[in-house]
Design an enzyme around this catalytic site. Structure first.
Site, PDB file in Angstrom:
ATOM      1  N   ARG A 111     -19.459  14.937   3.397  1.00  0.00           N
ATOM      2  CA  ARG A 111     -19.355  13.533   3.816  1.00  0.00           C
ATOM      3  C   ARG A 111     -20.201  13.342   5.081  1.00  0.00           C
ATOM      4  O   ARG A 111     -20.079  14.137   6.025  1.00  0.00           O
ATOM      5  CB  ARG A 111     -17.875  13.249   4.118  1.00  0.00           C
ATOM      6  CG  ARG A 111     -17.607  11.926   4.763  1.00  0.00           C
ATOM      7  CD  ARG A 111     -16.145  11.825   5.221  1.00  0.00           C
ATOM      8  NE  ARG A 111     -15.235  11.524   4.156  1.00  0.00           N
ATOM      9  CZ  ARG A 111     -13.904  11.513   4.295  1.00  0.00           C
ATOM     10  NH1 ARG A 111     -13.339  11.830   5.443  1.00  0.00           N
ATOM     11  NH2 ARG A 111     -13.136  11.197   3.280  1.00  0.00           N
ATOM     12  N   GLY A 163       0.827  -1.211   0.000  1.00  0.00           N
ATOM     13  CA  GLY A 163       0.000   0.000   0.000  1.00  0.00           C
ATOM     14  C   GLY A 163       0.858   1.257   0.000  1.00  0.00           C
ATOM     15  O   GLY A 163       2.084   1.199  -0.121  1.00  0.00           O
ATOM     16  N   TYR A 193     -14.689   3.452   9.386  1.00  0.00           N
ATOM     17  CA  TYR A 193     -13.236   3.213   9.262  1.00  0.00           C
ATOM     18  C   TYR A 193     -12.553   3.345  10.621  1.00  0.00           C
ATOM     19  O   TYR A 193     -11.840   2.432  11.067  1.00  0.00           O
ATOM     20  CB  TYR A 193     -12.622   4.204   8.264  1.00  0.00           C
ATOM     21  CG  TYR A 193     -11.108   4.337   8.392  1.00  0.00           C
ATOM     22  CD1 TYR A 193     -10.265   3.285   8.047  1.00  0.00           C
ATOM     23  CD2 TYR A 193     -10.528   5.519   8.884  1.00  0.00           C
ATOM     24  CE1 TYR A 193      -8.879   3.399   8.179  1.00  0.00           C
ATOM     25  CE2 TYR A 193      -9.150   5.639   9.020  1.00  0.00           C
ATOM     26  CZ  TYR A 193      -8.330   4.578   8.679  1.00  0.00           C
ATOM     27  OH  TYR A 193      -6.962   4.691   8.825  1.00  0.00           O
ATOM     28  N   ILE A 240       1.615   3.633   2.427  1.00  0.00           N
ATOM     29  CA  ILE A 240       2.605   3.787   3.499  1.00  0.00           C
ATOM     30  C   ILE A 240       3.530   2.571   3.536  1.00  0.00           C
ATOM     31  O   ILE A 240       4.743   2.691   3.747  1.00  0.00           O
ATOM     32  CB  ILE A 240       1.891   4.000   4.854  1.00  0.00           C
ATOM     33  CG1 ILE A 240       1.030   5.269   4.790  1.00  0.00           C
ATOM     34  CG2 ILE A 240       2.903   4.109   5.985  1.00  0.00           C
ATOM     35  CD1 ILE A 240       0.099   5.472   5.972  1.00  0.00           C
ATOM     36  N   ASN A 296      -9.325  22.180   4.768  1.00  0.00           N
ATOM     37  CA  ASN A 296      -9.389  21.631   3.407  1.00  0.00           C
ATOM     38  C   ASN A 296      -9.407  22.742   2.362  1.00  0.00           C
ATOM     39  O   ASN A 296      -8.876  22.572   1.262  1.00  0.00           O
ATOM     40  CB  ASN A 296     -10.614  20.727   3.263  1.00  0.00           C
ATOM     41  CG  ASN A 296     -10.472  19.459   4.080  1.00  0.00           C
ATOM     42  OD1 ASN A 296      -9.360  19.051   4.401  1.00  0.00           O
ATOM     43  ND2 ASN A 296     -11.594  18.835   4.410  1.00  0.00           N
ATOM     44  N   THR A 356      -4.323   5.047  13.871  1.00  0.00           N
ATOM     45  CA  THR A 356      -4.601   6.365  13.265  1.00  0.00           C
ATOM     46  C   THR A 356      -5.107   7.347  14.320  1.00  0.00           C
ATOM     47  O   THR A 356      -5.754   6.927  15.293  1.00  0.00           O
ATOM     48  CB  THR A 356      -5.660   6.215  12.146  1.00  0.00           C
ATOM     49  OG1 THR A 356      -6.209   7.499  11.855  1.00  0.00           O
ATOM     50  CG2 THR A 356      -6.803   5.305  12.550  1.00  0.00           C
ATOM     51  N   ASP A 357      -4.865   8.626  14.096  1.00  0.00           N
ATOM     52  CA  ASP A 357      -5.421   9.640  15.009  1.00  0.00           C
ATOM     53  C   ASP A 357      -6.946   9.678  14.940  1.00  0.00           C
ATOM     54  O   ASP A 357      -7.593  10.233  15.827  1.00  0.00           O
ATOM     55  CB  ASP A 357      -4.835  11.031  14.710  1.00  0.00           C
ATOM     56  CG  ASP A 357      -5.178  11.582  13.334  1.00  0.00           C
ATOM     57  OD1 ASP A 357      -5.705  10.819  12.487  1.00  0.00           O
ATOM     58  OD2 ASP A 357      -4.936  12.786  13.100  1.00  0.00           O
ATOM     59  N   GLU A 358      -7.513   9.071  13.890  1.00  0.00           N
ATOM     60  CA  GLU A 358      -8.975   9.138  13.732  1.00  0.00           C
ATOM     61  C   GLU A 358      -9.699   8.352  14.817  1.00  0.00           C
ATOM     62  O   GLU A 358     -10.904   8.534  15.015  1.00  0.00           O
ATOM     63  CB  GLU A 358      -9.374   8.681  12.321  1.00  0.00           C
ATOM     64  CG  GLU A 358      -8.707   9.568  11.280  1.00  0.00           C
ATOM     65  CD  GLU A 358      -9.205   9.379   9.854  1.00  0.00           C
ATOM     66  OE1 GLU A 358     -10.362   8.991   9.653  1.00  0.00           O
ATOM     67  OE2 GLU A 358      -8.408   9.663   8.930  1.00  0.00           O
ATOM     68  N   LYS A 406     -10.592   0.533  12.972  1.00  0.00           N
ATOM     69  CA  LYS A 406      -9.189   0.672  13.373  1.00  0.00           C
ATOM     70  C   LYS A 406      -9.087   0.654  14.898  1.00  0.00           C
ATOM     71  O   LYS A 406      -8.153   0.082  15.460  1.00  0.00           O
ATOM     72  CB  LYS A 406      -8.590   1.975  12.833  1.00  0.00           C
ATOM     73  CG  LYS A 406      -8.295   1.993  11.352  1.00  0.00           C
ATOM     74  CD  LYS A 406      -7.210   1.011  10.921  1.00  0.00           C
ATOM     75  CE  LYS A 406      -5.830   1.403  11.440  1.00  0.00           C
ATOM     76  NZ  LYS A 406      -4.788   0.451  10.948  1.00  0.00           N
TER      77      LYS A 406
END
Ligand code: NAD
Ligand code: TYD
Length: 338
Positions: free
Chosen positions: A276, A10, A153, A12, A252, A125-127, A157
């Protein structure tokens, strides 16, 4: 040292595999990847034939294959995942399956192969922290921030992240977790915002900006992230979590203006589109722990130079992104509203 990297085909993962072969001359790498839509061995063509590198086409949910592959391995860096928020909104099943269950299957296989003493790095992930308010500019995610996931997502994670924590707490496994902010750089699948916008513009198309464009992300160059993962693999304290970030927050809209300006376009190329669902407002990282304890800090993310270099890479590598986005590829916006 023989490292097995899951998801090494992928965005990364390919950068990480290249970094190990370049910067750790005595190490061997096995790239274990199922080659989903975002896995692309073409990204690693320059290391094919390197005797310290091998590839196994495999799924992290395949316990039997893992039992064959893991015995000769000294450490696992687990990056394989379904990685795109918009896809998780359309269909969350593969996310739970690969990201949560896949992590559990891999942890069990790693414990069967070596007990609890060999290192397992989970690239989270920070998410997983959810979102910060836009109003409070000083608020940051720390490693103590509660996990409050908002997208399928990030929830999937977080499932893997918590499983890793549980295997340390329950079984005493040697695990370390990184939670990183948004990455950018070459070879990123052109569904993520930077390569999507750049390749759209190169094709003469507008860029679909979600909502009002006020959402903020912290941008880190992929090689800085890989350096952090390597640092954590070598020096991180067992059972710990390390935040990784670029201290490089951009809305953004700011990001879009930067891309437009680098590419010589004006605001007329922005298409404001429906937001979104559940769109997290702001991600921002306190990465002081990894700097204090392990001495890592970003060196390749300086803005706007790193963004300019990234735009140049996609400009010069049109044949690469035309190939990966051919076939069934459509951006989320086109799929949903186009
Ligand atoms: P990517 O989608 O480019 O790559 C994911 C890789 O995992 C692909 O090669 C794919 O084939 C492989 N894969 C997917 N499911 C698999 C499975 N079940 N078994 C084996 N291989 C499988 O994603 P990326 O952007 O390179 O992200 C890599 C990791 O870093 C992910 O775990 C992601 O959550 C995390 N992360 C990404 C970012 C970012 O900004 N991209 C930021 C923080 C953390
Ligand atoms: P993305 O690259 O999907 O990463 P993530 O959702 O994991 O942060 O999106 C980055 C930001 O860009 C996010 O706030 C959503 C926004 N975005 C758009 O405005 N338009 C798009 O077409 C995409 C893909 C993302």
């Amino acid at each position: 040292m023989h490292v097995l990297v899951t998801g090494g085909a992928g965005f990364i993962g390919t950068s990480f595999v290249r970094m190990i072969l370049r910067d750790r001359p005595g190490w061997r790498v096995t790239n274990y990847d199922a080659l989903t839509y975002s896995g692309n061995l073409e990204n690693l063509s320059e290391i094919e034939g390197n005797e310290r590198y091998s590839f196994v086409k495999g799924d992290v949910r395949d316990a039997q294959l893992l039992d064959e592959v893991l015995p000769g391995v000294d450490a696992v860096v687990h990056m394989a995942a379904e990685s795109h928020v918009d896809r998780s909104i359309m269909d969350s099943g593969p996310f739970v399956d690969s990201n949560t269950r896949g992590t559990q299957v891999l942890l069990d296989a790693w414990r069967r192969a070596h007990g609890v003493d060999r290192r397992f790095v989970y690239v989270s992930t920070d998410e997983v922290y959810g979102t910060l308010p836009l109003e409070d500019k000083n608020a940051l995610f720390t490693e103590e921030t509660p996990l409050q996931t908002n997208s399928p997502y990030s929830a999937s994670k977080a499932g893997g992240d918590l499983m890793v924590r549980a295997y340390h707490h329950t079984h005493g496994m040697d695990v370390v977790t990184t939670r990183c902010s948004n990455n950018f750089g070459p070879w990123q699948f052109p569904e993520k915002v930077i390569p999507l916008f750049v390749t759209n513009l190169l094709d003469g198309k507008k860029v679909p900006l979600y909502g009002d464009g006020r959402n903020v992300r912290d941008w880190l160059h992929v090689e800085d992230h890989c350096e952090a993962v390597l640092t954590v693999l070598e020096k991180g304290r067992s059972g710990e979590v390390y935040n990784v970030g670029g201290n490089n927050e951009r809305s953004n809209l700011e990001l879009t203006h930067s891309i437009l300006s680098i590419m010589g376009h004006g605001d007329e190329m922005i298409e404001y589109v429906k937001d979104r669902p559940g769109h997290d407002l702001r991600y921002a990282i306190d990465a002081s722990k990894i700097k204090r304890e392990l001495g890592w800090e970003p060196t390749r993310s300086a803005w706007p130079g790193a963004l300019e270099d990234t735009v140049s890479w996609y400009t010069e590598n049109r044949s690469w992104w035309e190939r990966v986005r051919s076939g069934a590829y459509q951006s989320y916006y086109e799929t949903q509203y186009g």
